[in-house]
Design a protein around this motif. Structure first.
Motif, short mmCIF file in Angstrom:
data_model
loop_
_atom_site.label_atom_id
_atom_site.label_comp_id
_atom_site.label_asym_id
_atom_site.label_seq_id
_atom_site.Cartn_x
_atom_site.Cartn_y
_atom_site.Cartn_z
N ASP A 47 0.85 -1.18 0.00
CA ASP A 47 0.00 0.00 0.00
C ASP A 47 0.89 1.24 0.00
O ASP A 47 2.11 1.12 -0.21
CB ASP A 47 -1.00 -0.02 1.18
N GLY A 48 0.30 2.40 0.21
CA GLY A 48 1.09 3.62 0.17
C GLY A 48 2.24 3.62 1.15
O GLY A 48 3.27 4.23 0.93
N LYS A 63 1.64 7.81 4.45
CA LYS A 63 1.38 7.56 3.03
C LYS A 63 0.27 6.56 2.76
O LYS A 63 0.08 6.14 1.64
CB LYS A 63 2.66 7.13 2.32
N GLN A 100 -9.66 -2.63 4.56
CA GLN A 100 -8.52 -2.05 5.26
C GLN A 100 -8.04 -0.81 4.52
O GLN A 100 -7.05 -0.22 4.90
CB GLN A 100 -7.38 -3.07 5.34
N CYS A 141 -5.30 -2.69 -1.08
CA CYS A 141 -5.15 -1.26 -1.38
C CYS A 141 -5.77 -0.93 -2.74
O CYS A 141 -5.54 -1.64 -3.72
CB CYS A 141 -3.66 -0.96 -1.39
#
Ligand code: SF4
Ligand code: SF4
Lengths: 91, 257, 289
Positions: free
Chosen positions: A9-10, B124, B163, C150
């Motif tokens: 993820d980021g 981030k 999430q 994500c």
């Protein structure tokens, strides 16, 4: 097969990689993991191997956090328990 | 001695004026796209409040993501150092400081002298920061200020799977469609973010007393979720928790003498 | 949310030769994804019909509808299908399936069929996830990585941008090349922060197309880093919805210095095709057992 469970993820890359060809199906890692992150499955090719549970795949950064203190990180219980060295963590 | 501290966050820029260990003025402005301008404005506003001039200030320190842009400052420091210094000025019993800002979550462990011994950051990814709660308030069409009190009324735990902030938005929308009470959804959201913050904090080892700083401190629902997840008696939250970083910078400016 | 910006075309297809009439064995695969559902029918291991549609709120119902639609103009009925496999995110919700197999294995197998046995790396970009797979000449998985946590690097991330800029999804690819010069990629990975960044760029006066280009190249780069983890080996194929987005695909090809293969069929049906092929193998096994 190298099965990479987890995500990027980021904030970073969090993968538990299982080399299933080396996995002998003993289940020692499952017993060793204090957080219930791992389980034994029968995969699509009918092999009994260790895997990361569905419930933890999207949050292993958090699930594994207690095993990974900022300072003085010990050998991870799952890795220590696995004789054939199936498991790797990317972070 | 009079010093100033400026915290240049991603969303808002804060300035405080400190006189002999007391905060005498504070001002906040939206950061926007010109960080330096925002810093100048926040400082000018704080000075006006204290009826002081720029020349009355012995030193100015900057902190926050945009701290490099405050070229007029005499020094700068990390958010970690500023948060702990500011927190300890207000409460010297703290040993763990958690800061949840718009774009970052941080946990610091510190000594009685305010030295940071360990820290962990979640950056981030909006799912581990205040932006998560803001995005959810939009998805729920609930004002941010209402969320805290609302979640305290929840009686039932609902499970949230997503999430990621973006996926959580869709999940929230479908929960609303399924007629799940909003207070239960809000509670689940607060629990979710608190869980993420706490597991990060555990990596530094949580020692009491624990303090929470940053704008999310206004959200009593989140504070409660944090307290439960941390399994501690209470979590200390200062008044106007968003100014703690700026206060820390002003303290450091005073100490630099 | 402006739904019309991210609706894929729903359609069905059948083999003009009507190969199902002569087939000894018919099998099927149903891929129930979070955004779209596909059903594919195989006649002796060759594709003879398929349908692709949007997943409704009820997965079993979507699975049934897709299957019915694939069969509609063939005159076949479900009871003629010997073996059905469910795959995808909603695979346990295919009521008429004999077995489920993960989408990873099915995509590898499907890609092997659609791109030929030389394909070694498959990238699947779906509505809510992104998978990178390496496989052998039989379409068996040798390594994989899946990212469904994500939204960055998934169709969903693209939808957020389509929505923000009010551009239909199908046009993103072309528009993203209508720029004077390739802009710097959006620097935030996180979709939420990337959106903030994009708003800032628009406010600075950037034309829409430049913002699209900046996001497409950020997305291509993100996918590149996922592939890098597995190590890319040629030949290389792309499946899933984003395969149709040239804005990402061409930039990714450039970064990888590899051209993606051209599939024999719509790359969105690879999962269902793979499932139908697994069904074929399993049915044969059953028949000889
Ligand atoms: S690091 Fe700890 S929590 Fe994570 S899988 Fe290994 S044993 Fe389990
Ligand atoms: S898109 Fe979601 S998971 Fe990804 S970085 Fe942003 S909030 Fe985190």
């Amino acid at each position: 097969m190298i099965a990479n469970y987890g995500y990027k993820d980021g904030s970073g890359e969090y993968y538990i990689s299982m080399n299933t060809d080396k996995c002998d199906g003993c289940g020692d890692c499952v017993t060793a993991c204090p957080a219930g992150v791992l389980e034994m499955i029968v995969n699509d090719y009918d092999e009994k191997v260790a895997a990361v549970t569905d419930a933890h795949r999207k949050k292993i950064k958090y699930s594994c956090a207690p095993c990974k203190p900022v300072q003085g990180r010990p050998v991870l219980p799952c890795i220590a328990a696995c004789q054939p060295q199936v498991i790797q963590h990317s972070w | 001695m009079i010093t100033a501290g400026i915290d240049m966050g991603a969303k808002t820029t804060k300035a405080v004026i400190l006189r002999d260990g007391n905060v005498i003025a504070r001002a906040l402005t939206f950061t926007g796209f010109d960080q330096k301008e925002a810093a100048e404005k926040a400082l000018a506003d704080a000075l006006a409040q204290a009826a002081l001039n720029r020349s009355d200030v012995a030193r100015t320190f900057a902190t926050g993501v945009g701290r490099q842009q405050a070229s007029f400052a005499n020094g700068s420091m990390t958010e970690m150092a500023a948060d702990t210094k500011g927190s300890l000025l207000l409460n010297n019993k703290l040993r763990t400081v958690i800061d949840v800002g718009a774009e970052e979550g941080r946990a610091m462990k510190c000594t009685a002298e305010g030295k940071v011994t360990d820290f962990a950051v979640n950056e981030k990814c909006a799912a581990g920061a205040g932006s998560f709660v803001e995005a959810m308030s939009r998805a729920l069409e609930l004002p941010l200020e209402k969320m805290g009190e609302m979640s305290l009324r929840s009686k039932n735990a609902v499970a949230m799977n997503a999430q990621c902030t973006v996926f959580a938005e869709s999940e929230v929308v479908s929960l609303v469609h399924a007629k799940t009470p909003k207070e239960d959804i809000v509670r689940a959201l607060h629990d979710a973010i608190a869980n993420r913050i706490v597991s990060m904090a555990r990596r530094v080892g949580v020692e009491e007393s624990v303090g929470l700083v940053g704008g999310v401190g206004y959200n009593i629902g989140f504070v409660d979720a944090l307290r439960r997840c941390l399994e501690v008696e209470s979590v200390w939250v200062p008044e106007q928790p968003e100014y703690v970083g700026a206060i820390g910078a002003a303290v450091a400016a005073a100490e630099a003498a | 949310m402006a739904q019309e910006f991210w609706r894929w075309k729903e359609y069905n297809w059948r083999d003009p030769e009507e190969s199902w009439n002569k087939a000894k064995m018919l099998t099927a695969g149903v891929d129930v994804g979070s955004v779209s559902t596909q059903a594919a029918v195989m006649a002796d291991g060759q594709l003879c019909a398929f349908a692709s549609m949007r997943t409704g709120s009820d997965s079993p119902d979507s699975a049934r509808k897709a299957m019915d639609w694939a069969l509609r103009e063939t005159g076949l009925t479900l009871d003629r299908i010997r073996y059905v496999i469910g795959t995808g995110y909603g695979r346990v919700n295919v009521p008429f399936a004999h077995r489920t197999i993960t989408e990873i294995a099915c995509h590898a197998r499907g890609a092997n069929f659609m791109y030929g046995p030389n394909v070694r790396t498959v990238l699947d970009m779906g509505g809510q996830d992104c998978k990178a797979i390496r496989c052998d000449e039989k379409g068996k998985v040798s390594a994989f990585l899946m990212n469904d946590k994500c939204a960055a690097g998934t169709g969903r991330g693209m939808e957020v941008f389509a929505d923000l800029l009010s551009v239909p999804l199908e046009q993103i690819g072309d528009l993203s090349y209508e720029v004077d010069q390739e802009p710097q990629p959006v620097s935030s990975t996180c979709v939420v922060f990337a959106k903030t960044e994009a708003v800032g760029l628009l406010r600075k006066g950037w034309p829409k197309n430049n913002v699209l280009a900046a996001y497409c190249s950020a997305m291509a780069h993100r996918v590149y880093t996922l592939l890098e983890r597995l190590g890319v080996e040629g030949d290389f194929g792309i499946t899933g919805g984003i395969a149709k987005n040239s804005g990402v695909v061409k930039r990714l090809e450039k970064e990888l210095n590899l051209k993606a293969l051209t599939p024999r069929y719509d790359p969105q049906i690879a999962g269902a095709v793979g499932a139908a092929l697994f069904a074929h193998t399993l049915a044969q096994k059953e028949a000889t057992a």
